[in-house]
Scaffold this motif. Structure first.
Motif, PDB file in Angstrom:
ATOM      1  N   ASN A  81      -3.935   1.803  -3.126  1.00 48.90           N
ATOM      2  CA  ASN A  81      -3.510   0.413  -3.081  1.00 48.90           C
ATOM      3  C   ASN A  81      -2.690   0.102  -4.323  1.00 48.90           C
ATOM      4  O   ASN A  81      -2.867   0.740  -5.370  1.00 48.90           O
ATOM      5  N   TYR A 132      -6.149  -8.592 -11.947  1.00 44.63           N
ATOM      6  CA  TYR A 132      -6.688  -7.779 -10.851  1.00 44.63           C
ATOM      7  C   TYR A 132      -8.151  -7.409 -11.074  1.00 44.63           C
ATOM      8  O   TYR A 132      -8.868  -7.107 -10.118  1.00 44.63           O
ATOM      9  N   VAL A 147     -16.636  -2.343  -3.550  1.00 49.98           N
ATOM     10  CA  VAL A 147     -16.211  -3.738  -3.725  1.00 49.98           C
ATOM     11  C   VAL A 147     -17.352  -4.659  -3.320  1.00 49.98           C
ATOM     12  O   VAL A 147     -17.901  -4.553  -2.239  1.00 49.98           O
ATOM     13  N   ARG A 170     -16.317 -10.015  -4.851  1.00 54.17           N
ATOM     14  CA  ARG A 170     -15.568  -8.856  -4.346  1.00 54.17           C
ATOM     15  C   ARG A 170     -14.723  -8.176  -5.423  1.00 54.17           C
ATOM     16  O   ARG A 170     -13.727  -7.517  -5.133  1.00 54.17           O
ATOM     17  N   TYR A 195     -10.141 -10.748  -6.053  1.00 47.04           N
ATOM     18  CA  TYR A 195      -9.963  -9.783  -4.969  1.00 47.04           C
ATOM     19  C   TYR A 195      -8.523  -9.814  -4.474  1.00 47.04           C
ATOM     20  O   TYR A 195      -7.971 -10.875  -4.210  1.00 47.04           O
ATOM     21  N   TRP A 196      -7.942  -8.629  -4.335  1.00 44.31           N
ATOM     22  CA  TRP A 196      -6.619  -8.498  -3.752  1.00 44.31           C
ATOM     23  C   TRP A 196      -6.552  -7.161  -3.030  1.00 44.31           C
ATOM     24  O   TRP A 196      -6.971  -6.136  -3.570  1.00 44.31           O
ATOM     25  N   ASN A 197      -6.023  -7.170  -1.818  1.00 36.30           N
ATOM     26  CA  ASN A 197      -5.892  -5.929  -1.054  1.00 36.30           C
ATOM     27  C   ASN A 197      -4.488  -5.868  -0.465  1.00 36.30           C
ATOM     28  O   ASN A 197      -4.142  -6.633   0.426  1.00 36.30           O
ATOM     29  N   SER A 198      -3.695  -4.951  -0.984  1.00 35.95           N
ATOM     30  CA  SER A 198      -2.307  -4.838  -0.545  1.00 35.95           C
ATOM     31  C   SER A 198      -2.180  -4.397   0.904  1.00 35.95           C
ATOM     32  O   SER A 198      -1.132  -4.576   1.524  1.00 35.95           O
ATOM     33  N   LYS A 199      -3.252  -3.828   1.484  1.00 40.87           N
ATOM     34  CA  LYS A 199      -3.195  -3.367   2.874  1.00 40.87           C
ATOM     35  C   LYS A 199      -3.326  -4.505   3.883  1.00 40.87           C
ATOM     36  O   LYS A 199      -3.234  -4.274   5.081  1.00 40.87           O
ATOM     37  N   HIS A 232      -4.326   1.669  -7.494  1.00 36.95           N
ATOM     38  CA  HIS A 232      -5.792   1.634  -7.405  1.00 36.95           C
ATOM     39  C   HIS A 232      -6.247   2.724  -6.437  1.00 36.95           C
ATOM     40  O   HIS A 232      -6.007   2.647  -5.238  1.00 36.95           O
ATOM     41  N   VAL A 262     -11.265   1.159   7.531  1.00 37.48           N
ATOM     42  CA  VAL A 262     -11.751   1.064   6.157  1.00 37.48           C
ATOM     43  C   VAL A 262     -12.597   2.271   5.777  1.00 37.48           C
ATOM     44  O   VAL A 262     -12.886   2.482   4.598  1.00 37.48           O
ATOM     45  N   SER A 267       0.851  -1.178   0.000  1.00 41.30           N
ATOM     46  CA  SER A 267       0.000   0.000   0.000  1.00 41.30           C
ATOM     47  C   SER A 267       0.885   1.225   0.000  1.00 41.30           C
ATOM     48  O   SER A 267       1.808   1.326   0.780  1.00 41.30           O
TER      49      SER A 267
END
Length: 473
Positions: free
Chosen positions: A158, A235, A200, A207, A239-243, A165, A450, A4
């Motif tokens: 992100n 992507y 999302v 998601r 779903y992918w969340n770097s955080k 993103h 969030v 992130s």
């Protein structure tokens, strides 16, 4: 930052010297256009021309000590002499603080005066040229945006591989293109900038989200590295969340080699694959066929196929299926063989036998990383080990459940009490905040913010025996 990112605020904040002369020109643009050519500026300074380059280090230290040397982010105080002939001879100058004026000796400190007297220095005017490449993202976006938008300038995003993103607020939408171009220019390894245009999961149970490309190519096929594992995926489809990297690592550190983990909503495997690399057996499930596909890619790429088994089922169905499948694998004596370390260089050393690790009969951890709805799945643990009470005789601990969820952002016990009330509702068993190893108690870990009033948590507890051994519906 991990994956992130926050765009460098640079000299716009936290300057080492309070010198507005180094700020970029103000270029207000109603259209939000980025004209890089407009970001040029000449700053008139004084410089100490060093007549013998062997003295540069000496005078740099002395002028630093007297605070006469220029101290400005991203600027070296050592520059070529402004006279081209002398510069071609290798002559250097030391840039001086704006408080020092070349034609005004009363602004010079002792070190400068003594250097001039000894004919080792000359104090001369110096025109410092600054351009677009010098200023940071924050410097330039501040000069472009109207002042009423300076209170919360977009700077965080992100990342997924080469993709940045963003989730821009409505009032910054007119400037979305210039913001994106600046991110491309000022952030290494970013080639595409996108903006989310819906919530999302609002239009997809998997998601995924709708997006618009603000800058760069519409290339969403990315590669990321997390917890010493490589993941390749589209992507736009998973779903992918770097955080969440730190949260992934936190739980993985709880898993012991040789245990079994059931990852109910595994995505592309950010929990499962690193755990497999650690020697943990993982039954990893995701209902999104694309996630399942890319999880298999990650399993093969990271060489953990002997530990990680991918599935593509509804999570509610999978919880009982995994418990039954693990027990069957144990009864079938399924195992892995761990190759021994090579023998020492001693001649004729006996070759050690590979170590056999059997799949145990029960699951040690269930992971449920679907914070919007995972708590609603908890009723599925009723009967997960119905008829198998013998597996937990002798004080063997029941499986630990780690369920991610959202709740209120508050400094008191409100979110923990709220989470426990919801767990009680769906699990059908009364729980309260406390020690997760004590039946009926839940540990609630803060994961991340969030939204201004919303936070993500992870609630961990052991499945109550009453629930685990209940008759299956």
């Amino acid at each position: 930052m991990s994956q992130s990112e926050k765009v460098n605020k640079g000299s716009g904040e936290g300057k080492t010297q309070d010198m507005a002369i180094f700020s970029p020109p103000v270029v207000r643009s109603g259209a939000g256009a980025l004209n890089r050519a407009l970001f040029t500026k000449t700053v008139n300074l004084a410089a100490a021309a060093v007549n013998d380059n062997r003295l540069i280090s000496k005078y740099r230290k002395e002028l630093e000590h007297s605070k006469e040397l220029l101290r400005q982010e991203r600027l070296s105080p050592i520059v070529n002499h402004p006279d081209k002939t002398l510069a071609d001879q290798g002559k250097k100058c030391l840039l001086l603080s704006p408080s020092v004026k070349a034609p005004e000796p009363d602004t010079w400190g002792t070190a400068l005066k003594e250097g001039v007297e000894k004919k080792e220095l000359d104090v001369i005017p110096y025109e410092l040229k600054l351009d677009y490449d010098y200023w940071s993202y924050h410097d330039i976006i501040t000069s472009i945006l109207p002042e009423e938008l300076h209170d919360d300038i977009p700077s965080g995003f992100n990342t997924a591989g080469h993709v940045a993103h963003m989730n821009l607020r409505e009032r910054y939408i007119p400037y979305k293109k210039v913001i994106a171009e600046l991110i491309l220019d000022k952030t290494q390894n970013i080639r595409t900038v996108i903006n989310k245009v819906d919530n999302v999961g609002a239009e997809s149970e998997f998601r995924t989200f709708q997006y618009e490309v603000l800058a760069g190519p519409d290339d969403m096929q990315v590669q990321v590295t997390e917890n010493n594992c490589v993941f390749e995926f589209d992507y736009a489809k998973v779903y992918w969340n770097s955080k969440l990297e730190a949260e992934h690592r936190r739980l993985i550190n709880m898993f012991e080699p040789g245990e079994v983990v059931c990852d109910v909503m595994a995505g592309i495997g950010p929990f499962a694959v690193p755990a497999g690399k650690k020697g943990v057996f993982v039954w990893a499930n995701d209902m999104n066929p694309e996630s399942n596909k890319y999880m298999q890619v990650a399993i093969n790429r990271n060489k953990v196929s002997q530990y990680v088994r991918p599935f593509c089922q509804d999570g509610r169905t999978f919880i009982h299926h995994a418990a039954d499948s693990v027990l069957e694998a144990h009864k079938a004596s399924e195992h892995v063989l761990i190759a021994p370390k090579p023998p020492s260089r001693a001649k004729k050393a006996p070759k050690p036998e590979p170590k056999r690790v059997d799949i145990p009969p029960t699951i040690s951890h269930f992971v449920m990383n679907l914070p919007a709805t995972a708590i609603e799945f908890l009723g599925c643990y009723r009967g997960v080990y119905a008829g198998h009470e013998d597996l937990f005789e002798g004080g063997k601990l029941m499986p630990m459940v780690h369920v991610h969820c959202f709740s209120f952002k508050a400094d008191d016990e409100t979110p923990r009490n709220d989470i426990c009330e919801r767990i009680t509702k769906y699990l059908g068993f009364k729980v309260k905040p406390g020690n997760p190893d004590v039946e009926g108690e839940v540990a609630v870990h803060d994961v991340r913010d969030v939204a201004p009033a919303k936070r993500m948590f992870c609630a961990s507890f052991r499945i109550p025996r009453e629930a685990a051994f209940a008759k299956r519906d």
